[in-house]
Every structure is written in structure tokens, then in C-alpha cells.
Design a protein around this motif. Structure first.
Motif, PDB file in Angstrom:
ATOM      1  N   UNK A 335      -4.959  15.026 -77.744  1.00 27.18           N
ATOM      2  CA  UNK A 335      -4.736  14.326 -76.470  1.00 27.18           C
ATOM      3  C   UNK A 335      -3.249  14.170 -76.172  1.00 27.18           C
ATOM      4  N   UNK A 336      -2.510  13.774 -77.221  1.00 25.86           N
ATOM      5  CA  UNK A 336      -1.110  13.441 -77.010  1.00 25.86           C
ATOM      6  C   UNK A 336      -0.308  14.657 -76.546  1.00 25.86           C
ATOM      7  N   UNK A 337      -0.517  15.788 -77.197  1.00 23.31           N
ATOM      8  CA  UNK A 337       0.191  17.010 -76.783  1.00 23.31           C
ATOM      9  C   UNK A 337      -0.231  17.435 -75.385  1.00 23.31           C
ATOM     10  N   UNK A 338      -1.525  17.279 -75.075  1.00 21.19           N
ATOM     11  CA  UNK A 338      -2.004  17.652 -73.745  1.00 21.19           C
ATOM     12  C   UNK A 338      -1.363  16.772 -72.680  1.00 21.19           C
ATOM     13  N   UNK A 339      -1.294  15.468 -72.950  1.00 22.65           N
ATOM     14  CA  UNK A 339      -0.695  14.557 -71.975  1.00 22.65           C
ATOM     15  C   UNK A 339       0.801  14.816 -71.802  1.00 22.65           C
ATOM     16  N   UNK A 340       1.493  15.129 -72.909  1.00 26.55           N
ATOM     17  CA  UNK A 340       2.915  15.464 -72.785  1.00 26.55           C
ATOM     18  C   UNK A 340       3.087  16.672 -71.877  1.00 26.55           C
ATOM     19  N   UNK A 341       2.235  17.680 -72.075  1.00 28.78           N
ATOM     20  CA  UNK A 341       2.320  18.895 -71.252  1.00 28.78           C
ATOM     21  C   UNK A 341       1.978  18.572 -69.797  1.00 28.78           C
ATOM     22  N   UNK A 342       1.031  17.663 -69.585  1.00 28.31           N
ATOM     23  CA  UNK A 342       0.637  17.228 -68.238  1.00 28.31           C
ATOM     24  C   UNK A 342       1.865  16.720 -67.479  1.00 28.31           C
ATOM     25  N   UNK A 343       2.609  15.789 -68.111  1.00 30.75           N
ATOM     26  CA  UNK A 343       3.783  15.223 -67.437  1.00 30.75           C
ATOM     27  C   UNK A 343       4.925  16.236 -67.341  1.00 30.75           C
ATOM     28  N   UNK A 344       5.090  17.055 -68.364  1.00 33.49           N
ATOM     29  CA  UNK A 344       6.186  18.036 -68.311  1.00 33.49           C
ATOM     30  C   UNK A 344       6.004  19.033 -67.185  1.00 33.49           C
TER      31      UNK A 344
END
Ligand SMILES: *Cc1c(COP(=O)(O)O)cnc(C)c1O
Length: 401
Positions: A335-344
Motif C-alpha cells: 500500500x505504502x509504495x502504491x500511495x507514494x507513487x499515487x502522489x508522485x
């Protein structure tokens, strides 16, 4: 992988040992009728030209291939996106729904039936049914109806009947059962349309074939932009339809590495993720044989991902075979990596991805960091408008990721 599409699936719907149609006899007969109609109709000139016209003038295809300059400058490598978020209705799902409902029309069906979990398949079905002028019944668990209010409204505005399923856990599994039951009451006049490369034969094959356009366009566009093939291609895997569509364009190019990004959720403990290929084992679910996440007694295990389109206990049988053959690597993304990519992606490129698609973007970023001279295409399976409330409520503006 030579002559891949002539070999898989075989005439009984098997991809190696996976797939098939493990359903009661009366349903099996209906599945055979659909398979027969699909082979007879889907390659005819009329069907193919109508589908091509729809893709261009209704869906807005081809969708763009986009080079992410800012993301690539930051992480190294070259990251490209296949923009399925710009496909009409905002995701790749319409590719197979238009095909399935058009087949229903050619078969003389009077109504289409579908199940939906998060509502994305329901919305794509309601869209396709409106286009073809067929009534559409969408079965949806009561719990999901409460959670997915905007999608329920979309379906109703598009003219579909949303039928609440009120027994058991009141979620996707019960909705699937209810939809099959309704279908079996009148298979003559109705068509059941499945939402991914799952379920009994012929659905994994049909949905894959209708999604192939994503990979075919990507290969052509990338060649035209760069004069070469990409080093790698990645897509998120729920049931696996956007990934299969994308991979189909490159399966026979042995030098192109393929990566399926699976949802690792909160971690690798049972119940915390839905990374079926990475942590599952072969078993039966919803009428087909594939990798599944199940308890020792064979019941489906609870699964979790921040992306509701990815939390499914199984995966398309073709993915199971491609994993065993070593042609595709299935890589967990939490989840965390996906969310980071979402915002990036939102902040560096001005694109808000669906949280499902953000898993593929996260893997593309990981790949780019490890391959500073490499190129990778990620399938941006859908747009993120549907996710903004959920993301803001749980992760704010991403300050603590
Ligand atoms: C439904 C959905 C998925 C997952 O489905 P697949 O069959 O694995 O492609 C991924 N992305 C988006 C945007 C979706 O709506």
C-alpha cells in the motif's frame, strides 16, 4: 512462446493445467454455447469492423503512450505510461465490456447480467449496455453498495438496475453467486458478462482477446516513438485483465521482461494482502483452476488491499501458467509504495492514477532506479478520481508516507 495465441488456451479452455470450466452441468452447457458463438462471430468482418469503429469513435482509441520526463529525470531510466485512464469511462474495463455486450447483441440476447464489487465493472457494463440499448442488471453486495455510492449512482444514471445482494458477507462473492443464479433462470435471452480474465472458459480467453488492443497499440506506439522495443512492461494484477491485455503485445518478444504488480497491502501475513501468485497455491474458485489464496479447508481467505479493484482471492489462469513458465515475474507492491507513487505521479506529471494503477507505477519507479539505462512501460489502467476521498481520508496529502 512461438505461436502463443494458437496454442493457448486449448479447445477446453486450459492454459497448461490451469483454467477449464468447473461448473455444474447446466451451466457448462451454456458456457459451451457462448464459446461456440464467440468462435463463430468474433472473427467475422462485420464484428471486427464494428468493434474497430467503436474503439475509435466511442472510446477514443488509440489511447496515448506518454513519456514521463519528470518522473524519469528524478529516478533514472525511462518511464512510459499507456494511458488507459483516457479510455472512455476512465479505465481499461470498457475494452472488454464493449466486446462482451456486442457479442450478446450478435447472439440475439435481450438482457445482460453482471456482478460488481467496487462498482467499476458495473459502471463499464452499464455504459456498454446503454450504447447497445440492452437492459442491464448489476448484482452488488449491500455492503459494497454502501461503500461505493458514486459508482452506484453512475450505474443508475446510465440506466442499469442495481440489485442489492443481502445474504452472507453481502460482498463480491455473494454477488457472483446471485448473478450466476439469475443467469441460469433464463440463459436463452440473457448474457452473463464477467469483469476480468477469470471465471469458467471461455471468459478468460474472451476478456483477454478484447483487452489485447492495449498491448498491440503499446508495442506499435513504443516502436514508433523510440525505434526499439521496451526493456520491460508492467501492469497491476487483480483478476489480471489489464495486465493480460498489455502482456499480449509482448509475449512473443522474449527480450521484453514482463512484471505483474500484485497488491501486498499491509504485509505478507494472511489477510493483509491479495498477492495471489506470490503467496497462493493452485486451487478452484468461481469455476476455474488457478492460483488462489485459500484456508486449509479450501475456503477463500480474507484478502486486503487499499485498491478495491485488486482484492480478489484468485487470478486469471493464464497468469498462473505464465508464472510457472517463468515468462512473467509477479512482484509484490505494498500500500505504502502504491500511495507514494499515487502522489508522485500527480505532482510530477499532473496525472492522478487509480490506486490500482499506482501499483504498476510504483513498480516502474523501482525498476527505473535499478536500471538507469532501461526503459519500462507501465499500464495506467484507470484514472484516480474515484479514489480521492478514500486517499485523503486515510493518507491526507501524503505527508507521512
Ligand atoms: C478493475 C480494475 C483493475 C483490476 O482488474 P484487472 O482485471 O486485474 O485489470 C485495475 N485497475 C483499474 C483502474 C480497475 O478498475
Amino acid at each position: 512462446m512461438r505461436n502463443y495465441f494458437k496454442r493457448y488456451p486449448d479447445e477446453n479452455g486450459f492454459f497448461g493445467q490451469y483454467g477449464g470450466a468447473f461448473v455444474p452441468d447446466n451451466l457448462k452447457v451454456e458456457m459451451q454455447k457462448i464459446a461456440e458463438a464467440y468462435f463463430r462471430i468474433s472473427k467475422t468482418h462485420d464484428f471486427v469492423s464494428e468493434l474497430r469503429r467503436i474503439r475509435k469513435h466511442f472510446q477514443g482509441r488509440p489511447t496515448p503512450m506518454y513519456y514521463c520526463r519528470n518522473l524519469s529525470d528524478k529516478h533514472g531510466g525511462r518511464i512510459y505510461l499507456k494511458r488507459e485512464d483516457l479510455n472512455h469511462s476512465g479505465a481499461h474495463k470498457l475494452n472488454h465490456c464493449m466486446g462482451e455486450v456486442m457479442l450478446a447483441k450478435y447472439m440475439g440476447k435481450k438482457r445482460v447480467i453482471a456482478e460488481t464489487g467496487a462498482g467499476q465493472h458495473g459502471v463499464a457494463m452499464a455504459t456498454a449496455a446503454a450504447y447497445f440499448g440492452l437492459p442491464c442488471d448489476v448484482y452488488m453486495g449491500e455492503v459494497d453498495i454502501a461503500k461505493q455510492h458514486p459508482n452506484v449512482l453512475r450505474m443508475k444514471i446510465l440506466g442499469a438496475n442495481v440489485i442489492p445482494v443481502t445474504h452472507g458477507q453481502k460482498t463480491l462473492k455473494e454477488a457472483v453467486d446471485a448473478a450466476f443464479e439469475a443467469y441460469l433462470k433464463d440463459p436463452e435471452n440473457t448474457m452473463y458478462c464477467i469483469g476480468s480474465v477469470v471465471g469458467p472458459h471461455p471468459f478468460p480467453m474472451m476478456v483477454r482477446d478484447f483487452q489485447k488492443i492495449v498491448g498491440i497499440e503499446s508495442r506499435e506506439q513504443f516502436l514508433e516513438m523510440t525505434g526499439e522495443l521496451p526493456d520491460a512492461v508492467t501492469a497491476c494484477v487483480g483478476g489480471g485483465s489489464n495486465a493480460m491485455g498489455m502482456f499480449c503485445g509482448f509475449l512473443e518478444d522474449e527480450d521484453v521482461k514482463l512484471y505483474g504488480a500484485e497488491p501486498l497491502g499491509r504485509g505478507s501475513q494472511p489477510g493483509d494482502h491479495a498477492a495471489t501468485v506470490a503467496y497462493g497455491k493452485p486451487g478452484y474458485l468461481h469455476g476455474f483452476y488457478s492460483y488462489t489464496l485459500q484456508n486449509d479447508d479450501g475456503s477463500p481467505m480474507p484478502v486486503y488491499s487499499c485498491a478495491s479493484g485488486l482484492d480478489y482471492q484468485s487470478v486469471g489462469p493464464e497468469h498462473a501458467m505464465l508464472h510457472d513458465k517463468g515468462r512473467v515475474d509477479y512482484v509484490p507492491v505494498d500500500d505504502k509504495d502504491a500511495l507514494k507513487a499515487f502522489f508522485e505521479l500527480a505532482r510530477l506529471e499532473g496525472i492522478i492514477p487509480a490506486i490500482e494503477s499506482a501499483h504498476a507505477v510504483a513498480y516502474a519507479i523501482r525498476y527505473a532506479k535499478e536500471h538507469p539505462h532501461g526503459s519500462i512501460i507501465a499500464c495506467l489502467s484507470g484514472r484516480g478520481d474515484k479514489d480521492i476521498d478514500y486517499v485523503y481520508e486515510h493518507f491526507g496529502l501524503g505527508e507521512n508516507l
